[in-house]
Design a protein around this motif. Structure first.
Motif, PDB file in Angstrom:
ATOM      1  N   SER A  90       0.842  -1.191   0.000  1.00 46.52           N
ATOM      2  CA  SER A  90       0.000   0.000   0.000  1.00 46.52           C
ATOM      3  C   SER A  90       0.878   1.243   0.000  1.00 46.52           C
ATOM      4  O   SER A  90       2.038   1.211   0.429  1.00 46.52           O
ATOM      5  CB  SER A  90      -0.928   0.021   1.212  1.00 46.52           C
ATOM      6  OG  SER A  90      -0.197   0.142   2.414  1.00 46.52           O
ATOM      7  N   THR A  92       0.292   5.598   0.730  1.00 49.69           N
ATOM      8  CA  THR A  92      -0.569   6.728   1.052  1.00 49.69           C
ATOM      9  C   THR A  92      -0.192   7.921   0.185  1.00 49.69           C
ATOM     10  O   THR A  92       0.991   8.289   0.094  1.00 49.69           O
ATOM     11  CB  THR A  92      -0.453   7.104   2.539  1.00 49.69           C
ATOM     12  OG1 THR A  92      -0.827   5.975   3.326  1.00 49.69           O
ATOM     13  CG2 THR A  92      -1.365   8.267   2.876  1.00 49.69           C
ATOM     14  N   THR A  98      -5.201   5.876  -0.098  1.00 50.01           N
ATOM     15  CA  THR A  98      -4.282   4.747   0.020  1.00 50.01           C
ATOM     16  C   THR A  98      -4.721   3.603  -0.892  1.00 50.01           C
ATOM     17  O   THR A  98      -5.600   2.811  -0.534  1.00 50.01           O
ATOM     18  CB  THR A  98      -4.212   4.235   1.475  1.00 50.01           C
ATOM     19  OG1 THR A  98      -3.879   5.313   2.346  1.00 50.01           O
ATOM     20  CG2 THR A  98      -3.170   3.127   1.612  1.00 50.01           C
ATOM     21  N   TYR A 100      -4.229  -0.060  -2.352  1.00 44.14           N
ATOM     22  CA  TYR A 100      -3.601  -1.194  -1.674  1.00 44.14           C
ATOM     23  C   TYR A 100      -3.947  -2.491  -2.398  1.00 44.14           C
ATOM     24  O   TYR A 100      -4.923  -2.585  -3.142  1.00 44.14           O
ATOM     25  CB  TYR A 100      -4.067  -1.278  -0.216  1.00 44.14           C
ATOM     26  CG  TYR A 100      -5.517  -1.678  -0.056  1.00 44.14           C
ATOM     27  CD1 TYR A 100      -5.883  -3.014   0.112  1.00 44.14           C
ATOM     28  CD2 TYR A 100      -6.539  -0.729  -0.085  1.00 44.14           C
ATOM     29  CE1 TYR A 100      -7.212  -3.386   0.244  1.00 44.14           C
ATOM     30  CE2 TYR A 100      -7.862  -1.082   0.054  1.00 44.14           C
ATOM     31  CZ  TYR A 100      -8.197  -2.411   0.212  1.00 44.14           C
ATOM     32  OH  TYR A 100      -9.513  -2.787   0.336  1.00 44.14           O
ATOM     33  N   TYR A 129      -8.080  -5.894  -3.263  1.00 43.91           N
ATOM     34  CA  TYR A 129      -7.374  -4.722  -3.768  1.00 43.91           C
ATOM     35  C   TYR A 129      -8.375  -3.582  -3.949  1.00 43.91           C
ATOM     36  O   TYR A 129      -9.540  -3.796  -4.288  1.00 43.91           O
ATOM     37  CB  TYR A 129      -6.682  -5.037  -5.096  1.00 43.91           C
ATOM     38  CG  TYR A 129      -7.504  -5.865  -6.053  1.00 43.91           C
ATOM     39  CD1 TYR A 129      -8.243  -5.273  -7.075  1.00 43.91           C
ATOM     40  CD2 TYR A 129      -7.557  -7.250  -5.916  1.00 43.91           C
ATOM     41  CE1 TYR A 129      -9.009  -6.033  -7.944  1.00 43.91           C
ATOM     42  CE2 TYR A 129      -8.329  -8.020  -6.777  1.00 43.91           C
ATOM     43  CZ  TYR A 129      -9.049  -7.405  -7.791  1.00 43.91           C
ATOM     44  OH  TYR A 129      -9.815  -8.171  -8.640  1.00 43.91           O
ATOM     45  N   ASP A 145     -13.734   2.621   1.807  1.00 41.73           N
ATOM     46  CA  ASP A 145     -12.943   1.528   1.228  1.00 41.73           C
ATOM     47  C   ASP A 145     -13.701   0.991   0.024  1.00 41.73           C
ATOM     48  O   ASP A 145     -14.768   0.383   0.171  1.00 41.73           O
ATOM     49  CB  ASP A 145     -12.719   0.430   2.267  1.00 41.73           C
ATOM     50  CG  ASP A 145     -11.710  -0.616   1.806  1.00 41.73           C
ATOM     51  OD1 ASP A 145     -11.181  -0.473   0.682  1.00 41.73           O
ATOM     52  OD2 ASP A 145     -11.457  -1.563   2.565  1.00 41.73           O
ATOM     53  N   TYR A 147     -13.334  -1.596  -2.932  1.00 42.11           N
ATOM     54  CA  TYR A 147     -12.416  -2.705  -3.151  1.00 42.11           C
ATOM     55  C   TYR A 147     -13.083  -3.872  -3.885  1.00 42.11           C
ATOM     56  O   TYR A 147     -14.313  -3.964  -3.969  1.00 42.11           O
ATOM     57  CB  TYR A 147     -11.847  -3.204  -1.821  1.00 42.11           C
ATOM     58  CG  TYR A 147     -12.874  -3.813  -0.885  1.00 42.11           C
ATOM     59  CD1 TYR A 147     -13.050  -5.194  -0.820  1.00 42.11           C
ATOM     60  CD2 TYR A 147     -13.657  -3.020  -0.053  1.00 42.11           C
ATOM     61  CE1 TYR A 147     -13.977  -5.766   0.031  1.00 42.11           C
ATOM     62  CE2 TYR A 147     -14.578  -3.575   0.810  1.00 42.11           C
ATOM     63  CZ  TYR A 147     -14.733  -4.941   0.847  1.00 42.11           C
ATOM     64  OH  TYR A 147     -15.664  -5.507   1.702  1.00 42.11           O
TER      65      TYR A 147
END
Length: 222
Positions: A90, A92, A98, A100, A129, A145, A147
């Protein structure tokens, strides 16, 4: 050391057109596990790599006893040997974003007196991811998030039927958001929107996972 769960021993679970039977004769599982890892954390980068190896006796797994009706049950294999690699990466960006990825390559070999197979129902590759964000808003912290989760296809050998069953791989897309507030962030409200595109998939040979669904959670720490 892992004792079998009550569900694995006594509960019959029917879901998604399949049935998973408990097995009251299950023995506890014991294993020796070894890991070797390296981590770098600096300049807004986090890199974590691990190699692992496990040797288990009386490994608790599942087997298909009737492929037509999708009926399976829990069982003990004599031995299971598992090895693989894990990678987490990851970075930032601009203090708030971020991207990742976490990925695992794994092989599991099940051994018994009459057979030995890598068709253990274990995906060779799986990963998560996406992009996390973090912002300070109205005196609290807002996190998101966005993902995806991916898994390759699996094969499972059943000694009872002498058959191998294959399950396709899948990718699901998901979104989660949370807001922490109060003294020291003691309160938080979190919501998840999972399997956004309503993917039909399963982790094992008997139960399908949920389709498109929401989770909402309110947490207070004292």
């Amino acid at each position: 050391f892992r004792s079998p769960l009550l569900q694995e021993m006594y509960i019959t679970n029917t879901m998604g057109g399949g049935t998973m039977l408990g097995n009251p004769d299950l023995d506890p599982e014991t294993s020796n596990n070894f890991e070797l890892g390296v981590r770098y954390n600096g300049n807004n980068w986090l890199v974590d790599a691990t190699a692992f190896y496990s040797m288990a006796d009386d490994y608790i797994t599942t087997e298909i006893i009737d492929a037509k009706s999708q009926t399976s049950r829990y069982m003990n294999a004599d031995k299971a040997k598992t090895h693989g690699l894990e990678l987490a990466l990851s970075k930032t960006i601009l203090d708030h974003y971020t991207p990742y990825v976490t990925a695992t390559w794994m092989r599991r070999k099940i051994e018994s007196a009459d057979y030995s197979t890598y068709d253990s129902g274990t995906p060779e590759f799986f990963a998560r991811y996406g992009l996390r964000t973090n912002h300070q808003i109205f005196g609290g912290t807002l996190t998101t998030d966005t993902y995806a989760r991916s898994q390759t296809s699996t094969k499972s050998y059943s000694p009872s039927t002498d058959q191998t069953t294959a399950i396709g791989g899948f990718t699901t897309f998901n979104f989660a958001a949370g807001y922490s507030f109060g003294p020291n962030g003691n309160y938080s409200l979190n919501a998840e929107f999972l399997n956004i595109f309503d993917q039909l998939y399963q982790y094992n040979t008997s139960t399908y996972e949920a389709g498109r669904h929401f989770n909402v959670k309110l947490t207070a720490r004292y």
